[in-house]
Design an enzyme around this catalytic site. Sequence first.
Site, PDB file in Angstrom:
ATOM      1  N   GLN A  54       0.867  -1.044  -0.240  1.00 26.20           N
ATOM      2  CA  GLN A  54       0.091  -0.034  -0.015  1.00 26.20           C
ATOM      3  C   GLN A  54       0.844   1.060  -0.090  1.00 26.20           C
ATOM      4  OE1 GLN A  54      -2.245  -0.626   3.831  1.00 26.20           O
ATOM      5  NE2 GLN A  54      -0.168  -1.174   4.701  1.00 26.20           N
ATOM      6  N   ASP A  59      -8.943  -4.515  14.359  1.00 27.36           N
ATOM      7  CA  ASP A  59      -8.694  -3.296  13.935  1.00 27.36           C
ATOM      8  C   ASP A  59      -8.216  -2.904  12.558  1.00 27.36           C
ATOM      9  OD1 ASP A  59      -8.464  -0.497  14.354  1.00 27.36           O
ATOM     10  OD2 ASP A  59      -6.796  -0.589  15.282  1.00 27.36           O
ATOM     11  N   ASP A  93      -0.656 -12.189   6.955  1.00 28.70           N
ATOM     12  CA  ASP A  93      -2.062 -11.852   6.530  1.00 28.70           C
ATOM     13  C   ASP A  93      -3.078 -12.494   7.758  1.00 28.70           C
ATOM     14  OD1 ASP A  93      -4.306 -11.336   4.579  1.00 28.70           O
ATOM     15  OD2 ASP A  93      -4.674 -13.240   5.061  1.00 28.70           O
TER      16      ASP A  93
END
Length: 530
Positions: free
Chosen positions: A258, A388, A362
Site C-alpha cells: 500500500q 482493527d 495476513d
Amino acid sequence: MTRQSVSEGDAAPGRLWRALLLASVAACAACGLIYELALLALSASLGRGDVVATSVIVAGYVASLGLGALLAKPLVRWAAASFLGVEAALGLVGGFSATLLYLAFAVTGDSLSALTIATIAIGVLVGAEVPLLMTLLQHGRRATAAESGAVVANLNAADYLGALIGGLSWPFIVLPVFGMLRGTAVAGLINVAAALLIASLLLRRMLTRRALAVAVAVLLAAAVALVTLLFTVRQVEVTARQALFAAPIVHAEHSDYQEIVITRSGKDTRLYLDGGLQYSSRDEYRYTESLVYPALGANPRTALILGGGDGLVARELLRMPGIERIVQVELDPRVVELARTELAADNGGSLDDPRVDVVIDDAFAWLRGHSAKPRDIPAGGFDVVYADLPDPDTPVLGRLYSQEFYGLIRGVAAPGARLAVQAGSPFSTPDAFWRTISTMRSAGWATTPYHVHVPTFGDWGFGLATLGAGPGPEVTLPPGAPPLRFLTSDVAAAATVFGADNAPRVLEPSTLAAPAIVDDLRRGWRRAGE
C-alpha cells in the site's frame, strides 16, 4: 518507386531476422502488460480498486485490442513505418500513463475518467501491433495456408510469452525496484529501445533513408522524454501527493502492499494508508479507548490484535495491569517499522514492549493456521480479540469482514472470550455497519453494536461480542481501568443508543463468495458525497 515497394520482391526474411523480430514482439508485449498491471495497482491505491475499475481496465483493454487491430488495417501498406510509429506512441503513452493518472487524481479527485482513457489508448496501440507484425513477418513471401498458420502461431507464442514475462516482472522486479510511476517509465523505455533495435537491424531495408531517419528521430525523442520523466517523476509525485493532503507530508512511501503517508502539522500527526485516514493524534484516543476497553472483561491475560499496526490498541492494552501477553498480527512490515519510529510518540513505543509479539502475516491466512506457529496461540485461546482493520473497500479487504473470517476467530478464542471489531460509520455507511454486525452474529457471536463521535471520522461504530446466541455483552468500562481521556461509564452506556434515522437492521451476512459489504461501503461513500 519507394524503397519499401521495391523490397517486396526481395527474398523472404531469414530465420535470424524473424527470430529477432519475434523477440522484440515479446519485449513489447511484456511492456504492454506492465502498463495495464500498473494501472490496476494504481487504481487500487487511489481508492478505485473496485469491480467497476477492474472491469473497465480488463474489459476495456481487451475490447481496445480488437479496435486497434481494425484501425491498423489501412496502415498495413506501410507496415514498417507504421509499426515504428505505433511503438513510439505506445512507449510514450504507456510510460507516462501512471504518472498522468496520479496527477489527474491529485488535481480533480477522480481517477476513473483518466483510467478509462489510458486503458483504451494502450489497448488500441497494442492491438495495432498484431496486423502490422503479421505483415512484416510475411513480407516478400508467398505463403501457403499452412505457412501462414505457422506465422500466426509463432506470433501468438511470442506475444503470450512476453505477456508472461511482463506479468512476472511487475511484482517481483519492476514494482519493488522502481515503484509504479518510474516502473511504467522504464517499461516505456524498453518499448522504445526494442523499436529502435527493430528499426536499425531489421527494417532498414524496408524503409527509405528519409523514412528511417524520421522513425529513428521520433523514437529517440520518445526515449529522451521518458528519460526526463525518470529523473523528474519523483518531484512530480511529491508535488501531486502533497496536493492531496492539507498538512505537510513528513514521510511517504509505497510498500509492497500500500501507499503509506504520514503528515504532521503542529502536534497533529496523521497516518494515511492508500489515501484513507487511519488516525489523527488529535482525537485517536476517542476511537482507541472505545474499541479497547469495553472488550476487557474480568482479568484478561492474553489478547490478539488483528491489524492495528500503528500500535495504538497495544498501547491501551498495556495500561491494564493484568495483561501478560499480546500477539499483534499485521500484514505490512513497513507499518510496524514506522510505528516503532515515526509514530512511536503516539503509541508510546508499545510494539517494543516485551509483552507484545509482532507477527507479520495476513490475518486471514494466520487464522487458518497456514503460517501460525503453536507458540503464537496461548493454550486455551485468547481472552480478548480485536479486529482493527482497514475499511473493506476492496474484495481483498472484504475477506476480513466475512462470515468465514469471524468463524476463524472462534478457533483461537478462549471460552468466554470477547471480540471487538471496528465497523465503520453507522451514519455515513449504515449498510456496511449493520452488515458487519449481522455477519458477526451469523458466525456465532452474540453482538452488541455501539458508536461514538470521533471528530476526524464523524460518527464511528463498533461491534462487541461474545461467543453464543442471544444479546451481546454490555458496553461498560472494565474493573481496574486506568484514567481515560474520553470514555466514561455514562458515555459507554449511551453508545448503544441509535437514533430513529439509523435504527438497528438485520442484513444478510457478507461472505467470501458474496462480499456484499464492499458494495455497501462504496454505495455509502457515493451517497455521502451527494
